[in-house]
Design a protein around this motif. Structure first.
Motif, mmCIF file in Angstrom:
data_model
loop_
_atom_site.group_PDB
_atom_site.id
_atom_site.type_symbol
_atom_site.label_atom_id
_atom_site.label_comp_id
_atom_site.label_asym_id
_atom_site.label_seq_id
_atom_site.Cartn_x
_atom_site.Cartn_y
_atom_site.Cartn_z
ATOM 1 N N ALA A 53 25.378 78.429 67.250
ATOM 2 C CA ALA A 53 24.876 77.844 68.498
ATOM 3 C C ALA A 53 23.435 78.253 68.759
ATOM 4 N N LEU A 54 23.085 79.486 68.393
ATOM 5 C CA LEU A 54 21.702 79.944 68.591
ATOM 6 C C LEU A 54 20.718 79.010 67.893
ATOM 7 N N ASP A 55 21.033 78.648 66.673
ATOM 8 C CA ASP A 55 20.152 77.764 65.909
ATOM 9 C C ASP A 55 20.065 76.387 66.562
ATOM 10 N N GLU A 56 21.206 75.866 66.973
ATOM 11 C CA GLU A 56 21.235 74.537 67.592
ATOM 12 C C GLU A 56 20.424 74.510 68.890
ATOM 13 N N ILE A 57 20.594 75.529 69.716
ATOM 14 C CA ILE A 57 19.871 75.578 70.996
ATOM 15 C C ILE A 57 18.371 75.751 70.763
ATOM 16 N N ALA A 58 18.003 76.654 69.851
ATOM 17 C CA ALA A 58 16.578 76.878 69.554
ATOM 18 C C ALA A 58 15.933 75.608 69.007
ATOM 19 N N GLU A 59 16.636 74.911 68.131
ATOM 20 C CA GLU A 59 16.078 73.673 67.577
ATOM 21 C C GLU A 59 15.949 72.592 68.642
ATOM 22 N N ARG A 60 16.835 72.588 69.625
ATOM 23 C CA ARG A 60 16.712 71.612 70.717
ATOM 24 C C ARG A 60 15.458 71.925 71.542
ATOM 25 N N ILE A 61 15.202 73.201 71.778
ATOM 26 C CA ILE A 61 13.980 73.595 72.497
ATOM 27 C C ILE A 61 12.756 73.093 71.731
ATOM 28 N N ARG A 62 12.771 73.228 70.419
ATOM 29 C CA ARG A 62 11.659 72.744 69.590
ATOM 30 C C ARG A 62 11.543 71.227 69.661
ATOM 31 N N CYS A 63 12.676 70.528 69.680
ATOM 32 C CA CYS A 63 12.634 69.059 69.789
ATOM 33 C C CYS A 63 11.948 68.613 71.082
ATOM 34 N N LEU A 64 12.037 69.448 72.091
ATOM 35 C CA LEU A 64 11.422 69.122 73.378
ATOM 36 C C LEU A 64 9.955 69.532 73.429
ATOM 37 N N GLY A 65 9.434 70.057 72.313
ATOM 38 C CA GLY A 65 8.018 70.349 72.213
ATOM 39 C C GLY A 65 7.618 71.761 72.606
ATOM 40 N N ALA A 66 8.585 72.614 72.861
ATOM 41 C CA ALA A 66 8.277 74.000 73.233
ATOM 42 C C ALA A 66 8.628 74.930 72.073
ATOM 43 N N TYR A 67 8.135 76.141 72.138
ATOM 44 C CA TYR A 67 8.484 77.147 71.146
ATOM 45 C C TYR A 67 9.698 77.924 71.634
ATOM 46 N N ALA A 68 10.639 78.127 70.738
ATOM 47 C CA ALA A 68 11.807 78.949 71.051
ATOM 48 C C ALA A 68 11.414 80.419 70.916
ATOM 49 N N PRO A 69 12.035 81.285 71.705
ATOM 50 C CA PRO A 69 11.771 82.720 71.534
ATOM 51 C C PRO A 69 12.017 83.102 70.082
ATOM 52 N N GLY A 70 11.067 83.793 69.482
ATOM 53 C CA GLY A 70 11.165 84.059 68.054
ATOM 54 C C GLY A 70 11.144 85.515 67.661
ATOM 55 N N SER A 71 11.216 86.395 68.644
ATOM 56 C CA SER A 71 11.209 87.819 68.305
ATOM 57 C C SER A 71 12.416 88.491 68.947
ATOM 58 N N LEU A 72 12.793 89.606 68.382
ATOM 59 C CA LEU A 72 13.912 90.363 68.918
ATOM 60 C C LEU A 72 13.638 90.787 70.357
ATOM 61 N N SER A 73 12.420 91.221 70.630
ATOM 62 C CA SER A 73 12.103 91.675 71.987
ATOM 63 C C SER A 73 12.235 90.531 72.997
ATOM 64 N N GLU A 74 11.804 89.334 72.616
ATOM 65 C CA GLU A 74 11.952 88.187 73.523
ATOM 66 C C GLU A 74 13.424 87.878 73.768
ATOM 67 N N LEU A 75 14.215 87.868 72.699
ATOM 68 C CA LEU A 75 15.642 87.556 72.845
ATOM 69 C C LEU A 75 16.368 88.621 73.644
ATOM 70 N N VAL A 76 16.036 89.877 73.421
ATOM 71 C CA VAL A 76 16.668 90.956 74.175
ATOM 72 C C VAL A 76 16.318 90.831 75.662
ATOM 73 N N ALA A 77 15.072 90.515 75.961
ATOM 74 C CA ALA A 77 14.657 90.355 77.354
ATOM 75 C C ALA A 77 15.398 89.198 78.017
ATOM 76 N N LEU A 78 15.649 88.148 77.264
ATOM 77 C CA LEU A 78 16.349 86.978 77.795
ATOM 78 C C LEU A 78 17.862 87.159 77.841
ATOM 79 N N ALA A 79 18.379 88.119 77.082
ATOM 80 C CA ALA A 79 19.834 88.291 76.948
ATOM 81 C C ALA A 79 20.493 88.759 78.232
ATOM 82 N N GLY A 80 19.728 89.368 79.105
ATOM 83 C CA GLY A 80 20.307 89.843 80.353
ATOM 84 C C GLY A 80 20.790 91.273 80.235
#
Length: 145
Positions: A53-80
């Motif tokens: 699911a992570l890959d599918e969601i990240a690729e959807r963000i890219r399809c919308l023209g934005a960059y998906a979080p690409g670092s561990l620190s970004e993902l950890v910050a977003l993880a809650g």
């Protein structure tokens, strides 16, 4: 609703999914007790689904023209919030019930945001994710009766 709000919502879903993935994978490694085999396999099925699911969601963000979080620190910050370590199999299931319930709530909000932005593709993808989480919740809740 703006496209940026939709992208922000998808990014939030991505981060929360990442957090749930890490939590579930950790439980897979550390579960013990009479239900070991059953829960070890259940948690493995769940973390594998979450990983995909992570890959599918990240690729959807890219399809919308934005960059998906690409670092561990970004993902950890977003993880809650990091959940407390569960010490028993029952506590692990209870923690995953709570985390998947929170994820389902986030997905419901994200579906509405996607629909308001006119993004039916994201709404459909998120609805599929919600369906999976609701089924996992049903199975985990049933195992606790």
């Amino acid at each position: 609703m703006s496209q940026q709000s939709n992208i922000d919502s998808l990014t939030h879903v991505l981060g929360q999914t990442f957090g749930l993935y890490v939590q579930t994978h950790g439980y897979h490694w550390n579960v013990e007790g009479p239900q070991f085999r059953q829960l070890h396999m259940l948690f493995e099925e769940q973390y594998q689904n979450l990983w995909e699911a992570l890959d599918e969601i990240a690729e959807r963000i890219r399809c919308l023209g934005a960059y998906a979080p690409g670092s561990l620190s970004e993902l950890v910050a977003l993880a809650g919030e990091t959940p407390a370590a569960a010490q028993s199999a029952e506590a692990m299931v209870d923690a995953l019930i709570a985390a998947n319930s929170d994820m389902a709530d986030t997905l419901r909000e994200a579906i509405t945001t996607a629909q308001d932005a006119g993004d039916e593709v994201s709404a459909g993808m998120l609805t599929d994710r919600l369906e999976w989480h609701e089924k996992e919740l049903w199975m985990m809740k049933s195992s606790r009766k």
